[in-house]
Design a protein around this motif. Structure first.
Motif, short mmCIF file in Angstrom:
data_model
loop_
_atom_site.label_atom_id
_atom_site.label_comp_id
_atom_site.label_asym_id
_atom_site.label_seq_id
_atom_site.Cartn_x
_atom_site.Cartn_y
_atom_site.Cartn_z
N VAL A 186 12.87 6.47 -3.55
CA VAL A 186 13.10 6.45 -2.09
C VAL A 186 14.53 6.85 -1.73
CG1 VAL A 186 11.29 4.84 -1.42
CG2 VAL A 186 13.46 3.94 -2.27
N THR A 187 15.51 6.58 -2.60
CA THR A 187 16.90 6.91 -2.23
C THR A 187 17.08 8.42 -2.23
OG1 THR A 187 17.81 6.80 -4.50
CG2 THR A 187 17.74 4.75 -3.23
N LEU A 200 8.61 5.66 4.71
CA LEU A 200 8.98 5.97 3.32
C LEU A 200 8.03 7.01 2.72
CD1 LEU A 200 9.85 2.40 1.98
CD2 LEU A 200 11.34 4.03 3.16
N ASN A 201 7.49 7.87 3.59
CA ASN A 201 6.63 8.97 3.15
C ASN A 201 7.15 10.28 3.72
OD1 ASN A 201 4.58 7.67 1.58
ND2 ASN A 201 3.81 6.75 3.48
N GLN A 219 5.98 12.84 -5.72
CA GLN A 219 5.54 11.53 -5.24
C GLN A 219 6.76 10.63 -5.04
OE1 GLN A 219 3.16 9.43 -8.07
NE2 GLN A 219 2.48 7.87 -6.62
N ILE A 220 6.80 9.85 -3.95
CA ILE A 220 7.92 8.95 -3.67
C ILE A 220 7.60 7.56 -4.22
CG2 ILE A 220 9.36 7.89 -1.88
CD1 ILE A 220 8.67 10.29 -0.08
N ARG A 221 8.51 7.03 -5.03
CA ARG A 221 8.29 5.73 -5.68
C ARG A 221 9.50 4.82 -5.45
NH1 ARG A 221 4.60 7.09 -10.02
NH2 ARG A 221 4.80 4.98 -10.86
N GLN A 294 15.14 0.23 -3.41
CA GLN A 294 13.92 -0.57 -3.31
C GLN A 294 13.50 -0.96 -4.71
OE1 GLN A 294 10.26 1.35 -2.09
NE2 GLN A 294 9.42 -0.54 -1.25
N PHE A 295 13.55 -2.25 -5.01
CA PHE A 295 13.08 -2.74 -6.29
C PHE A 295 11.58 -3.02 -6.17
CE2 PHE A 295 17.62 -4.46 -6.70
CZ PHE A 295 18.06 -3.24 -7.21
#
Length: 501
Positions: A186-187, A200-201, A219-221, A294-295
């Motif tokens: 995400v960063t 966050l997409n 893909q965003i993780r 984001q953890f």
């Protein structure tokens, strides 16, 4: 549980592999620089294949130097120069073009074109937290799609893949053309100007505006979870469990987990981030709103950021372009040969000005010259430029967040320069705190990876590792501080509007 965690730090000028123990101490390190490519004024590129070769080499070297087996490594984290944009072929792994570096200015015309809108440079700020600027990945990607023959067609077919350098490294580490993972965190996604900060997409409206095919996007993780395992021979079977853009990684490495905590990293540029918690705080003073981290299974944390394009790079310029110093560390000795800047100010707007000014048309100027000025004064002006630019960002951040920074946690290569750190405390009029471990960017990536595999149990484990090496307190009187800052403001205004569109 294996004994150590490794981090790959793919930076603007070099790639490093650092291995850390449970106390956050360095066990082994290897580093290799890569070539800076300048095809024309304002353009900056890297060879992605050279960076990938260097990545393999530094990981292998770090293992050899530390006498480490694969079984010694619990996980590996990745941190990277953000916004630097690369596109490659899914089947061959070959890049279509050199990586376009975050400092590159070639999209200035696109910035002007997109800014010709009622909201101007802030056209996409509500969705992305970012102004329109040459800095971010989205317009670099659009430039590639519009200018590299055959790329758009391959992208629409799904054969061309896009990523910042984290995505390219992870894809290659996990098999490349033979099943490599195409993902980012995400960063990094928040620095493309294509991701919606709230969802966050990838944002459909932004993809339409930038004419970017969704099929080429990773893909965003989250920043901390097990994404997969390394298939490359350098660390076979080791989990890849953390990805953070370099400045967010430094925030994590400095354990700035509470809202209001901030750090400044002094590297090629300067990057000041303040944790704002789960609050998405829009800036009205020229800063960026970005994802802090984001953890896994936890809410996303946001940050305000002030980015300065040229700080450490100005020292390199003095060394490589002017030959005034032989190595970067010589600048402190030369600057100490004089008592002050002799009235000279250096505004390093080589790539325009970033926060809080956002002037793409600015260019570098040296102001206040007289025949009294020597190379010692110029060296001092070069160092002082870093401190002045940091003050500008801190003041904007204090206004945006409506808080006064009690102290500034610092890290990065320039913090070993005690003259700079003392001057920073003087013009900031507040404490500058150097941690025991200054390699906080790599450490943050290691922390993210270690948390995901249970090597560290929680954030308190990480906080216990943080300690102070030295604190610089201001010793300058108000009259001198105000006089110096007035001179800086006059100098920086002289740099505005230099480049004509």
């Amino acid at each position: 549980m294996p004994t150590y965690v490794a981090a790959i730090d793919q930076g603007t000028t070099s790639t490093r592999c650092i291995v850390f123990d449970r106390q956050g101490q360095i066990v082994s390190v290897a580093q290799k620089e890569h070539k800076q490519i300048y095809p024309q004024p304002g353009w900056v590129e890297h060879d992605p294949e050279e960076i990938w070769r260097n990545t393999l080499e530094v990981v292998a070297l770090a293992r050899i130097k530390g006498k480490l087996s694969v079984q010694d490594i619990a996980a590996i984290g990745i941190t990277n120069q953000r916004e630097t944009t690369v596109v490659w072929n899914r089947k061959t792994g070959k890049p279509y073009y050199n990586a376009i570096v975050w400092q590159d200015m070639r999209t200035a015309d696109l910035v002007a074109q997109f800014s010709a809108h009622a909201k101007g440079q802030d056209r996409f700020r509500a969705q992305t937290g970012l102004p329109l600027a040459t800095y971010f990945s989205g317009l670099k990607l659009k430039w590639l799609l519009d200018n590299v023959p055959g790329l758009r067609e391959d992208a629409e077919r799904g054969d061309a893949l896009f990523g910042n350098m984290d995505t390219f490294v992870v894809w290659n580490l996990t098999g490349g053309p033979h099943g490599g993972l195409h993902l980012t965190d995400v960063t990094n996604a928040s620095r493309t100007q294509l991701m919606n900060l709230k969802t966050l997409n990838w944002d459909d409206d932004l993809l339409t505006d930038f004419t970017v095919p969704r099929a080429m996007l990773p893909q965003i993780r989250p920043s901390s979870e097990v994404y997969g395992t390394v298939t490359s021979e350098v660390l076979p079977g080791v989990p890849i469990a953390g990805i953070l853009g370099d400045q967010q990684a430094a925030l994590v490495g400095q354990t700035c987990f509470e809202p209001g905590q901030a750090k400044n990293t002094y590297g090629t540029g300067c990057f000041l981030l303040m944790n704002t918690g789960n609050e998405l705080r829009e800036s009205t003073y020229g800063l960026l709103t970005t994802v802090a981290y984001q953890f896994q299974n936890e809410p996303v944390q946001y940050a305000l950021e002030g980015s300065v394009a040229i700080t450490g790079a100005l020292v390199q310029w003095l060394r490589d372009n002017l030959g005034i110093i032989k190595k970067s560390t010589d600048i402190e000795t030369l600057a100490r040969s004089v008592d002050d800047n002799g009235g000279a100010y250096f505004v390093p707007a080589f790539s325009g000005l970033y926060a809080p000014h956002w002037k793409a048309d600015a260019r570098g100027v040296i102001a206040g010259l007289t025949r009294f000025v020597t190379k010692g004064h110029l060296a001092r002006a070069v160092l002082e430029a870093t401190a002045y630019q940091t003050v500008d960002v801190v003041r904007a951040m204090e206004q945006d967040a409506n808080v006064s920074l009690k102290s500034l946690r610092v890290d990065g290569g320039m913090v070993v320069n005690s003259l700079l750190m003392q001057f920073q405390a003087d013009v900031l009029n507040g404490p500058v705190v150097c941690p025991r471990m200054t390699e906080t960017t790599a450490l943050g990536a290691a922390y993210a990876a270690g948390l995901a595999v249970g090597y560290w149990q929680n954030l308190d484990d990480l906080r216990q590792n943080w300690g102070i090496a030295k604190t610089y307190e201001s010793t300058m009187d108000d009259v001198q501080r105000k006089r110096l800052m007035r001179g800086w403001q006059k100098a920086i205004e002289r740099s505005f509007g230099w480049e004509e569109n």
